[in-house]
Design an enzyme around this catalytic site. Structure first.
Site, PDB file in Angstrom:
ATOM      1  N   GLY A  15       0.827  -1.213   0.000  1.00  0.00           N
ATOM      2  CA  GLY A  15       0.000   0.000   0.000  1.00  0.00           C
ATOM      3  C   GLY A  15       0.855   1.254   0.000  1.00  0.00           C
ATOM      4  O   GLY A  15       0.610   2.189   0.762  1.00  0.00           O
ATOM      5  N   SER A  18      -0.021   5.735  -1.674  1.00  0.00           N
ATOM      6  CA  SER A  18      -0.656   6.938  -1.117  1.00  0.00           C
ATOM      7  C   SER A  18      -0.559   6.902   0.399  1.00  0.00           C
ATOM      8  O   SER A  18      -0.138   5.902   0.985  1.00  0.00           O
ATOM      9  CB  SER A  18      -2.131   7.018  -1.538  1.00  0.00           C
ATOM     10  OG  SER A  18      -2.846   5.914  -0.987  1.00  0.00           O
ATOM     11  N   SER A 147      -3.889  -0.357  14.190  1.00  0.00           N
ATOM     12  CA  SER A 147      -4.710   0.786  14.572  1.00  0.00           C
ATOM     13  C   SER A 147      -5.147   0.632  16.022  1.00  0.00           C
ATOM     14  O   SER A 147      -5.395  -0.476  16.499  1.00  0.00           O
ATOM     15  CB  SER A 147      -5.949   0.851  13.678  1.00  0.00           C
ATOM     16  OG  SER A 147      -6.930   1.692  14.251  1.00  0.00           O
ATOM     17  N   TYR A 172     -13.804  -3.274  10.088  1.00  0.00           N
ATOM     18  CA  TYR A 172     -12.463  -2.680  10.013  1.00  0.00           C
ATOM     19  C   TYR A 172     -11.686  -2.984  11.288  1.00  0.00           C
ATOM     20  O   TYR A 172     -10.523  -3.397  11.246  1.00  0.00           O
ATOM     21  CB  TYR A 172     -12.565  -1.166   9.795  1.00  0.00           C
ATOM     22  CG  TYR A 172     -11.210  -0.480   9.790  1.00  0.00           C
ATOM     23  CD1 TYR A 172     -10.386  -0.539   8.668  1.00  0.00           C
ATOM     24  CD2 TYR A 172     -10.754   0.208  10.908  1.00  0.00           C
ATOM     25  CE1 TYR A 172      -9.140   0.077   8.657  1.00  0.00           C
ATOM     26  CE2 TYR A 172      -9.505   0.826  10.912  1.00  0.00           C
ATOM     27  CZ  TYR A 172      -8.708   0.762   9.787  1.00  0.00           C
ATOM     28  OH  TYR A 172      -7.473   1.364   9.792  1.00  0.00           O
TER      29      TYR A 172
END
Length: 269
Positions: A15, A18, A147, A172
């Site tokens: 990834g 960006s 996260s 998520y």
């Protein structure tokens, strides 16, 4: 953060086209690392490499673009085969690619809930297949970009695809908890890091303002430095080692997750 030299290191960043991934690639390359930039397509990866050369004055020879759509496990498998063939010694794998779960329950062609596959299963498969390259010499490591939302999550063992009850945020969070649990797998030295809440495409999930992506990337890049000692399964909140959610380091949970992931990627591993 003081600069450190990574000129002998080869790092794969998933990834990397960006957001934080792009900044991680830039900071690694600035320190001399050879960076394998993964994008959803090869064109996107090559465009990111070109942009880094044009804007940051980086050496094009140290930036290698690779494409694989993580919503298709066969592409993850092909990516791993190519990396092992071209880079039999890989120093660091940064599992960064992530998607915000869609509003509606969405399955991939492989039959997995989209966020669970892109954010976790694809990285699980990639890490397992890259194990020979990561362990070809001492010191190979995996850095999972996780996260703080993993603390709100639970893994729905009886319905990991969340077909019965779907919530975008819960899907998520589950994918981030799984990625954090996976760092405690003993096969390759691995850590997880919450890079802080940054201005990226995932920001709407957090509902608050974020800091610069470069700031978050610096916390990830620090963990790629061999001079920074890591403990397998450790979790970092930015630059501080802290305890993850208690479930993330439970031996039973690690084994149970590996069994589930092995079943879901079985014909590709």
């Amino acid at each position: 953060m003081p600069a450190f030299d990574l000129s002998s290191r080869t790092v794969l960043v998933t990834g990397a086209t960006s957001g934080i991934g792009y900044e991680i690639a830039r900071q690694l390359a600035e320190r001399g690392a050879t960076v394998l930039l993964h994008g959803r397509t090869l064109d996107e990866a090559l465009a990111a490499a070109d942009a880094l050369v044009a804007t940051a004055g980086l050496d094009a020879a140290r930036l290698i673009g690779l494409g694989a759509d993580f919503a298709r496990l066969e592409e993850v498998e092909a990516l791993a085969r190519r990396v092992v063939a071209d880079h039999p010694h890989l120093d660091v794998l940064v599992n960064n690619a992530a998607t915000a779960a869609p509003e509606r329950h969405t399955l991939t062609a492989d039959g997995n809930e989209l966020a669970f596959q892109v954010n976790f299963l694809a990285h699980y498969l990639l890490t397992c297949l890259l194990e020979p390259a990561l362990t070809s010499e001492a010191g190979g490591r995996v850095v999972n970009v996780s996260s703080s939302l993993h603390r709100t999550a639970s893994i729905q063992w009886s319905d990991p695809q969340r077909a019965r009850r779907y919530s975008r945020l819960a899907a998520y969070a589950q994918s981030q908890l799984a990625l954090t649990v996976f760092a405690a797998d003993p096969r390759v030295a691995a850590v997880s890091v919450h890079p802080g809440i940054c201005q990226t495409g995932l920001l709407p999930l957090y509902g608050i303002e974020g800091g610069p992506a470069a700031e978050g990337a610096a916390h990830v890049v620090r963990l790629c430095d061999p001079a920074v000692e890591i403990v397998n399964g450790a979790y970092y909140d930015r630059d501080q080692r802290v305890d993850p959610a208690p479930v993330a380091t439970e031996d039973r949970t690690v084994k149970r997750l590996n069994k589930l992931a092995d079943e879901l990627v079985a014909h590709h591993a």
